[in-house]
Motif scaffolding. Structure first.
Motif, mmCIF file in Angstrom:
data_model
loop_
_atom_site.group_PDB
_atom_site.id
_atom_site.type_symbol
_atom_site.label_atom_id
_atom_site.label_comp_id
_atom_site.label_asym_id
_atom_site.label_seq_id
_atom_site.Cartn_x
_atom_site.Cartn_y
_atom_site.Cartn_z
ATOM 1 N N ASP A 135 0.865 -1.228 -0.079
ATOM 2 C CA ASP A 135 -0.173 -0.031 -0.242
ATOM 3 C C ASP A 135 0.813 1.116 -0.055
ATOM 4 O O ASP A 135 1.571 1.448 0.923
ATOM 5 N N SER A 166 -7.725 -1.097 -6.308
ATOM 6 C CA SER A 166 -8.383 0.166 -5.670
ATOM 7 C C SER A 166 -8.287 -0.071 -4.132
ATOM 8 O O SER A 166 -8.398 -1.122 -3.660
ATOM 9 N N GLU A 167 -7.768 1.179 -3.585
ATOM 10 C CA GLU A 167 -7.413 1.296 -2.167
ATOM 11 C C GLU A 167 -8.764 0.802 -1.430
ATOM 12 O O GLU A 167 -8.811 0.339 -0.259
ATOM 13 N N THR A 185 -1.434 -1.268 -3.979
ATOM 14 C CA THR A 185 -2.772 -0.662 -3.911
ATOM 15 C C THR A 185 -2.236 0.825 -3.261
ATOM 16 O O THR A 185 -0.971 0.948 -3.255
ATOM 17 N N GLY A 186 -3.207 1.856 -3.318
ATOM 18 C CA GLY A 186 -2.673 3.144 -2.429
ATOM 19 C C GLY A 186 -2.377 4.318 -3.730
ATOM 20 O O GLY A 186 -2.369 3.837 -4.876
ATOM 21 N N GLY A 243 -4.706 -1.678 4.221
ATOM 22 C CA GLY A 243 -4.636 -1.667 2.820
ATOM 23 C C GLY A 243 -3.953 -2.746 2.161
ATOM 24 O O GLY A 243 -4.158 -3.615 1.304
ATOM 25 N N CYS A 252 -9.255 -2.817 -1.360
ATOM 26 C CA CYS A 252 -8.412 -3.319 -0.382
ATOM 27 C C CYS A 252 -8.534 -2.903 1.168
ATOM 28 O O CYS A 252 -8.306 -3.801 2.150
ATOM 29 N N HIS A 253 -9.059 -1.775 1.239
ATOM 30 C CA HIS A 253 -9.328 -1.439 2.767
ATOM 31 C C HIS A 253 -10.577 -2.237 3.402
ATOM 32 O O HIS A 253 -10.493 -2.818 4.565
ATOM 33 N N GLY A 258 1.131 4.815 0.199
ATOM 34 C CA GLY A 258 0.452 6.137 0.246
ATOM 35 C C GLY A 258 1.215 7.292 -0.046
ATOM 36 O O GLY A 258 2.412 7.225 -0.455
ATOM 37 N N ARG A 290 0.267 3.354 -6.336
ATOM 38 C CA ARG A 290 0.346 1.962 -6.823
ATOM 39 C C ARG A 290 0.650 1.840 -8.264
ATOM 40 O O ARG A 290 1.038 0.679 -8.561
#
Length: 261
Positions: free
Chosen positions: A9, A81-82, A66-67, A247, A85-86, A11, A70
């Motif tokens: 992830d 998609s984050e 993700t994130g 995530g 995943c979250h 960010g 990504r």
């Protein structure tokens, strides 16, 4: 034969990586406090791989990124998609989760999940720093304290003060004015937590809050922030020691599902 999958992830302010064994057990993990566009993602991957006993992503059975950053990882071509995943990660840690509140470095979001853990709806604030981890960073610098001090200072507060601005720049000016008046730093910190809770709480209310409510992201480590949010939304908020990895865990679980197909 065990299956090992990785989720990373990336960010805006941190890089988180997780390696799962058979979609159940975390065997490698890392949180690096710099995100996309830095050495953070590569360092996060390297640390998680070493902890799990691997030397390269290619040795694993699958990997998904993700994130926010990504799309910038050449070694992990699959992305997800984050939000998905979250949802997946939160359901892994809390099977009864119905609402997720996530305060990230540059955005905050509220997600509503169905009983099966699938994402049903979400509301996101990514246009303004107020109500994000960035907001806390800015205020901590003004107060000349560390982010980790916020929780303890919140506990020491004895007076309710209002930080009314929903804009980071104006809120910063309000904080400076409070300091000039001699207001205690602990009371200012409580006021900041209350202001963020008001902003994020309104997101959660728009998405429709249902128990069990989970908070993810690095800000979830701040119990002062959790107390302020619980007061605002009127629900108990659950969190875990792996709140920052949520995530990444979701991405690793999706990679595991892909392997099984």
């Amino acid at each position: 034969m065990s299956i090992f999958t990785m989720g990373i992830d990336v960010g805006s302010t941190a890089s988180k990586c997780v390696i799962l064994k058979d979609g159940k057990e975390i065997v490698g993990k890392s949180v690096i406090s710099v995100g996309t566009g830095t050495s953070g993602p590569a360092r996060a991957i390297k640390q998680a791989l070493e902890e799990a006993g691997f030397t390269a992503v290619s040795e694993l059975d699958g990997a998904i990124a993700t994130g926010y950053g990504r799309h910038m990882l050449e070694e992990v071509p699959l992305q997800m998609s984050e939000l998905s995943c979250h949802a997946k990660g939160a359901h892994f840690f809390f099977p009864k989760v119905r609402t997720i509140i996530d305060i990230g470095g540059q955005d905050s979001k509220a997600l509503k999940l169905g009983e099966n853990g699938m994402l049903e709806n979400f509301v996101m604030n990514d246009k303004c720093a107020a109500g994000t981890g960035r907001f806390l960073d800015v205020i901590a610098k003004v107060l000349e304290i560390e982010i980790d001090d916020l929780e303890v200072l919140d506990e020491q507060s004895t007076q309710e003060i209002t930080i009314s601005s929903t804009c980071t720049v104006f809120a910063e000016s309000e904080v400076i004015s409070q300091l000039a008046k001699g207001t205690k730093i602990s009371d200012i910190v409580r006021g900041i937590h209350t202001a963020i809770a008001s902003r994020v709480g309104s997101l959660a209310k728009r998405v429709g809050i249902k128990d069990e409510v989970i908070m993810t992201g690095g800000v979830a480590l701040n119990k002062g922030m959790i107390r302020a949010l619980e007061k605002n939304i009127g629900h108990t908020i659950h969190t875990s020691e792996y709140c920052q990895l949520n995530g990444a865990v979701g991405a690793a679980l999706f990679a595991y599902q892909k392997c099984n197909k």
